[in-house]
Design a protein around this motif. Structure first.
Motif, PDB file in Angstrom:
ATOM      1  N   ASN A 511       0.903  -1.071  -0.074  1.00  0.00           N
ATOM      2  CA  ASN A 511       0.029   0.089  -0.014  1.00  0.00           C
ATOM      3  C   ASN A 511       0.865   1.112  -0.158  1.00  0.00           C
ATOM      4  OD1 ASN A 511      -2.404   1.185   0.068  1.00  0.00           O
ATOM      5  ND2 ASN A 511      -2.609   1.407   2.037  1.00  0.00           N
ATOM      6  N   HIS A 512       1.988   1.059  -0.747  1.00  0.00           N
ATOM      7  CA  HIS A 512       2.945   2.360  -0.816  1.00  0.00           C
ATOM      8  C   HIS A 512       2.783   3.111  -2.184  1.00  0.00           C
ATOM      9  CE1 HIS A 512       6.121   4.749   0.105  1.00  0.00           C
ATOM     10  NE2 HIS A 512       6.757   4.586  -1.174  1.00  0.00           N
ATOM     11  N   PRO A 513       2.554   4.436  -2.395  1.00  0.00           N
ATOM     12  CA  PRO A 513       2.488   4.929  -3.617  1.00  0.00           C
ATOM     13  C   PRO A 513       3.465   5.045  -4.481  1.00  0.00           C
ATOM     14  CG  PRO A 513       2.206   6.612  -1.809  1.00  0.00           C
ATOM     15  CD  PRO A 513       2.144   5.379  -1.138  1.00  0.00           C
ATOM     16  N   THR A 514       3.353   4.894  -5.921  1.00  0.00           N
ATOM     17  CA  THR A 514       4.812   4.983  -6.660  1.00  0.00           C
ATOM     18  C   THR A 514       4.101   5.800  -7.878  1.00  0.00           C
ATOM     19  OG1 THR A 514       3.773   2.682  -7.507  1.00  0.00           O
ATOM     20  CG2 THR A 514       5.850   2.867  -5.787  1.00  0.00           C
ATOM     21  N   PRO A 515       3.682   7.167  -7.845  1.00  0.00           N
ATOM     22  CA  PRO A 515       3.099   7.873  -8.945  1.00  0.00           C
ATOM     23  C   PRO A 515       4.109   8.105  -9.958  1.00  0.00           C
ATOM     24  CG  PRO A 515       3.412   9.175  -6.803  1.00  0.00           C
ATOM     25  CD  PRO A 515       3.436   7.585  -6.511  1.00  0.00           C
ATOM     26  N   MET A 516       5.466   8.430  -9.648  1.00  0.00           N
ATOM     27  CA  MET A 516       6.440   8.627 -10.581  1.00  0.00           C
ATOM     28  C   MET A 516       6.833   7.468 -11.385  1.00  0.00           C
ATOM     29  SD  MET A 516       6.927  11.903  -9.711  1.00  0.00           S
ATOM     30  CE  MET A 516       8.165  12.095 -10.750  1.00  0.00           C
TER      31      MET A 516
END
Length: 546
Positions: A511-516
């Motif tokens: 549940n960790h964001p990785t938008p880049m």
């Protein structure tokens, strides 16, 4: 280079293969590192790097006579840093030597002063003796004239009277402690101390070596005054660093694909997969004297034995490495017909160097171990050129004993290796590394296209970046690819996109964001749609201009 007369402690220029001469110092090798057979050689610790190597005497030149010559032909930043490190070492050694010289002079002055004092004391004693003799003579002549009481007093010598009158006890009074503390004056000992403290180029020669500094023990195991504080792994040419998180990282101590000082293992080595990375890895294993049996779906490798199936290679070798493209290929290689698993029996070792997800590598580890085999994951960070040069970075996890058994192999194929703990950790770390690299490559392409459409020079942008904090070999090479329109694969675009996809999934799993990474992944997917899959990752540039 011409043969010269050298000895332990000399500063030298050492040459390794095609690499430029580099400044170093002849030191004692670690106790467990055997000297290569053949021509005479010295063990050299190189300044400004973590490298050390056995160097043939004909590849060495004394430092000072050739300093100007070497500086003229080598202009790199790292080279200049190495030369600066030498000068700093010499400065500290000179300071130590001067301090020792001053101490010696002070000691000589003190000794001379004491000698003069003793001489003066002796003269005074002789004079006192003569005076006492005269007194005794006079007393003898006047004995008859003195009264009985006077005669009794006169019968005692001046010395006895002095002893009776003085309450002071016999014996010399203790000297001041400061007078007893004499600085060491040995120039040689000062130079040795400078050597031990100087290799890291941070502590001064007078500072004590901290037991907890793994960087010091990394390359000076046999030089330390307290070898017992070194970890056992270092005696096997490994470096251990414990991080605040409590995880353990073990790094190979030798960049020996560069220095050529590898003693190859006597174990039989197998290798499955001769793609962009595998081919260079096998070449370096062979070059460094390993016995290698290979299997590949489409090609053979000159100098290596050829296995008919993965199972045959595993069954005939002690340690088998594999390097394939993705999770599906890795599973098929192990679980498929005539696959690795069919050749596994107790004691057989399997090392998977593919970049895959943690779930895949954990599954493979379980099936290998269930058959009595030993398993290690060891994905590599680098590209085809670094693979060919033996300069990969190896991230390993799993069977620690197997990791140590692979030491000579990892030294042949890479400049350094890390042990990251339990199976799955290396896969996760590798995906994170490639996520950063892939995102950076997409940003480079985006910047170059933005420069173009706004009327700016792409070459000037590259020149500016190369002079700033982002300057790196990776940046320069990939920009040059784009400017020259040369997208010959050094790292396939389809594989960096695969790694981005797996890294995003890794983020989702916790549940960790990785938008880049997600944005970069979309750009690579567009490049794949433009038939750039089998080009270099720098071909992502084309996704911006179509």
């Amino acid at each position: 280079m011409a043969t010269v007369s050298l000895r332990l402690g000399d500063l030298v220029w050492g040459k390794l293969g095609r690499y430029p001469p580099w400044p170093g110092k002849i030191v004692n090798p670690p106790k467990d590192l055997k000297k290569p057979r053949g021509k005479k050689c010295f063990f050299v610790k190189f300044f400004g790097t973590e490298d050390h190597a056995w160097i043939k005497v004909e590849q060495l030149k004394p430092y000072h006579p050739h300093k100007e010559e070497m500086i003229k032909i080598n202009k790199g930043k790292r080279f200049q840093q190495a030369v600066d490190a030498v000068e700093e070492f010499l400065k500290k050694a000179k300071s130590k030597d001067q301090s020792s010289h001053n101490s010696a002079e002070e000691k000589n002055r003190r000794n001379s002063s004491e000698e003069r004092s003793k001489q003066n004391s002796g003269d005074e004693k002789r004079k006192a003796g003569l005076s006492e003799g005269k007194v005794r003579k006079n007393m003898g002549e006047g004995k008859k004239r003195v009264s009985s009481v006077s005669a009794e007093r006169g019968s005692k010598s001046p010395l006895k009277r002095a002893q009776e009158q003085s309450p002071r006890k016999r014996g010399r009074p203790p000297k001041d402690e400061k007078d007893l503390t004499i600085p060491e004056s040995s120039t040689v000992k000062g130079m040795v101390a400078g050597t031990m403290a100087g290799f890291k180029w941070q502590p001064s020669v007078s500072e004590p070596v901290k037991d907890g500094d793994p960087h010091f023990h990394h390359f000076l195991l046999s030089q330390t005054e307290k070898p017992a504080v070194c970890y056992q792994a270092i005696t096997k040419k490994l470096k251990v660093c414990e991080e605040e998180t409590g995880s353990t990282s073990i790094q190979a101590a030798d960049s020996t694909a560069v220095n050529g000082s590898i003693t190859p293992t006597d174990k039989k080595i197998g290798f499955l997969g001769l793609g962009l990375m595998g081919s260079g890895i096998v070449s370096n294993l062979l070059k460094m004297g390993h016995t290698v049996t290979v299997w590949n779906r489409t090609a053979e490798k000159e100098g290596a034995r050829l296995g008919r199936t993965p199972a045959e290679v595993v069954s005939t070798c002690d340690i088998t490495f594999a390097c394939v493209s993705d999770p599906k290929a890795a599973k098929d290689l192990v679980l498929g017909p005539s696959g690795v698993l069919q050749g596994i029996r107790p004691g057989k070792c399997y090392v998977d160097m593919s970049t895959v997800d943690a779930d895949t590598v954990t599954e493979l580890a379980q099936v290998i171990v269930s058959r009595g085999g030993r398993f290690l994951e060891a994905p590599v960070s680098g590209n085809q050129q670094l693979s060919n040069d033996g300069m990969l970075v190896i991230l390993a996890a799993g069977d620690r004993g197997l990791y140590e058994d692979c030491s000579s192999c990892f030294q042949a194929m890479g400049k350094t290796s890390f042990f990251l703990g339990e199976v799955g950790n290396a896969a996760k770390m590798m995906l994170i590394v490639n996520m950063v690299q892939g995102s950076f490559m997409a940003t480079i392409a985006e910047g170059l296209t933005l420069a173009q459409v706004t009327g700016q020079s792409q070459q000037t942008l590259l020149d500016i970046l190369n002079q700033g904090q982002l300057a790196s070999i990776f940046l320069d090479q990939k920009c040059q690819n784009i400017l020259q329109g040369n997208f010959k694969p050094d790292f396939y675009l389809k594989y960096i996109q695969k790694d981005l996809r797996l890294a995003i999934a890794l983020g989702d799993s916790v549940n960790h964001p990785t938008p880049m990474a997600a944005a970069a992944n979309e750009v690579y997917k567009r490049a794949k749609a433009l038939d750039q899959s089998d080009n270099d990752m720098s071909a992502v540039y084309r996704a911006y201009i179509h």
